[in-house]
Design a protein around this motif. Structure first.
Motif, mmCIF file in Angstrom:
data_model
loop_
_atom_site.group_PDB
_atom_site.id
_atom_site.type_symbol
_atom_site.label_atom_id
_atom_site.label_comp_id
_atom_site.label_asym_id
_atom_site.label_seq_id
_atom_site.Cartn_x
_atom_site.Cartn_y
_atom_site.Cartn_z
ATOM 1 N N TYR A 106 0.853 -1.187 0.000
ATOM 2 C CA TYR A 106 0.000 0.000 0.000
ATOM 3 C C TYR A 106 0.888 1.236 0.000
ATOM 4 C CZ TYR A 106 -3.342 3.573 1.412
ATOM 5 O OH TYR A 106 -4.103 4.722 1.462
ATOM 6 N N LYS A 107 0.805 2.015 -1.060
ATOM 7 C CA LYS A 107 1.632 3.228 -1.210
ATOM 8 C C LYS A 107 3.102 2.920 -0.926
ATOM 9 C CE LYS A 107 -2.050 6.578 -0.512
ATOM 10 N NZ LYS A 107 -2.094 6.909 -1.951
ATOM 11 N N ARG A 145 0.664 7.163 6.000
ATOM 12 C CA ARG A 145 -0.111 6.158 5.272
ATOM 13 C C ARG A 145 -1.455 5.910 5.941
ATOM 14 N NH1 ARG A 145 5.114 5.040 4.274
ATOM 15 N NH2 ARG A 145 5.697 4.492 2.132
ATOM 16 N N LEU A 149 -4.948 6.105 4.118
ATOM 17 C CA LEU A 149 -5.859 4.965 4.169
ATOM 18 C C LEU A 149 -7.243 5.403 4.650
ATOM 19 C CD1 LEU A 149 -6.195 1.947 3.790
ATOM 20 C CD2 LEU A 149 -5.366 1.605 6.121
ATOM 21 N N GLN A 151 -8.478 8.384 4.285
ATOM 22 C CA GLN A 151 -9.055 9.156 3.181
ATOM 23 C C GLN A 151 -9.622 8.218 2.115
ATOM 24 O OE1 GLN A 151 -9.439 12.542 2.903
ATOM 25 N NE2 GLN A 151 -10.612 12.028 1.059
ATOM 26 N N ASP A 152 -8.876 7.152 1.798
ATOM 27 C CA ASP A 152 -9.373 6.175 0.831
ATOM 28 C C ASP A 152 -10.652 5.513 1.347
ATOM 29 O OD1 ASP A 152 -7.316 6.691 -0.906
ATOM 30 O OD2 ASP A 152 -6.081 5.001 -0.255
ATOM 31 N N GLU A 153 -10.658 5.214 2.652
ATOM 32 C CA GLU A 153 -11.848 4.598 3.246
ATOM 33 C C GLU A 153 -13.055 5.520 3.137
ATOM 34 O OE1 GLU A 153 -14.712 3.974 6.456
ATOM 35 O OE2 GLU A 153 -13.189 5.539 6.462
ATOM 36 N N VAL A 158 -9.870 1.509 -1.806
ATOM 37 C CA VAL A 158 -8.438 1.586 -1.530
ATOM 38 C C VAL A 158 -7.700 0.775 -2.583
ATOM 39 C CG1 VAL A 158 -8.499 -0.400 0.032
ATOM 40 C CG2 VAL A 158 -6.633 1.237 0.212
ATOM 41 N N TYR A 189 -8.137 -2.775 -6.789
ATOM 42 C CA TYR A 189 -8.983 -1.779 -6.133
ATOM 43 C C TYR A 189 -10.008 -2.485 -5.250
ATOM 44 C CZ TYR A 189 -6.998 1.739 -9.204
ATOM 45 O OH TYR A 189 -6.133 2.581 -9.853
ATOM 46 N N PHE A 192 -14.651 -0.589 0.309
ATOM 47 C CA PHE A 192 -14.913 -0.754 1.731
ATOM 48 C C PHE A 192 -16.383 -1.049 1.975
ATOM 49 C CE2 PHE A 192 -10.922 1.596 2.254
ATOM 50 C CZ PHE A 192 -10.314 0.802 3.196
ATOM 51 N N GLY A 201 -10.736 1.610 8.455
ATOM 52 C CA GLY A 201 -11.217 0.837 7.324
ATOM 53 C C GLY A 201 -11.505 -0.606 7.695
#
Length: 219
Positions: A106-107, A145, A149, A151-153, A158, A189, A192, A201
């Motif tokens: 992840y990243k 991170r 994460l 923010q992605d959630e 994600v 990809y 959630f 998440g």
């Protein structure tokens, strides 16, 4: 006078011998380069093509830090199974896959232990399917991170990169090349589910995502 003439002839003979040796070396080098070029033209070697077909997520969650005098970092727990399809596009070249490891990232942070893929030989134009499990338990997550994460959630998705790292050999007839490094990066990809208001998440167990996403391959 005769001594000088003999010396002159000896020097001339040495120069001619040196010229012949240099000409032979140059001819050999040219022959090797032409042979390599002709083999490349005839075989047209192409690196293998990887596709991530699907990903089944069993666990994907972030644990909160434990309150104590010594703060602990957030940790990520991940359990997923991916299906990778590998195609050898070459007509005359077989491929040996050796010492391959698959892991999640992840990243650019590795978030799972490497899973070993057994050594495999792939013939001309063949397809191979691997379905490895990827595990990561209590992996520390850096604050930067963690923010990404969360923010992605909040966005509902994600990006987990499934990466393959190892060695390959090329086989032409009975000839087998030396080992070359192969690195594969497959984007997966993940959406959630569950409570999205707690800032952590969570993906419900056994959620399968159909991806059919091409992977980048470097050899």
């Amino acid at each position: 006078m005769s001594i000088k003439e003999c010396s002159h002839h000896d020097d001339e003979d040495r120069r001619q011998l040196l010229h012949r040796i240099l000409a032979a070396i140059a001819s050999l080098i040219i022959l090797i380069l032409v042979t390599i070029f002709l083999i490349w033209i005839i075989l047209k070697p192409t690196k293998p093509r990887f596709t991530i077909q699907d990903a089944t997520i069993y666990t994907f969650n972030i644990s909160s830090p434990i309150s104590s005098p010594f703060p602990t970092p957030n940790t990520l727990t991940l359990t997923m199974q991916v299906t990778l399809s590998i195609h050898n596009p070459n007509n005359r070249i077989g491929i040996y896959y050796q010492k391959l490891h698959v892991y999640g990232s992840y990243k650019n942070q590795q978030i799972s232990l490497p899973t070993v893929i057994p050594d495999t030989y792939q013939g001309h134009k063949d397809f191979t399917v691997w379905s490895p499990f990827i595990y990561g338990v209590g992996v520390p997550v850096s604050p930067s991170r963690l923010s990404a994460l969360v923010q992605d959630e909040n966005n509902g998705m994600v990006l987990v990169n499934v990466k393959v790292n190892g060695r390959v050999k090329w086989k032409v007839g009975s000839w087998i090349s030396g080992r070359y490094h192969i690195f594969v990066n497959c984007p997966a990809y993940v959406r959630f589910a569950g409570d999205r208001n707690n800032g952590i998440g969570v993906v419900a167990p056994a959620v399968k995502f159909q991806l059919l996403q091409s992977c980048s391959v470097d050899v």
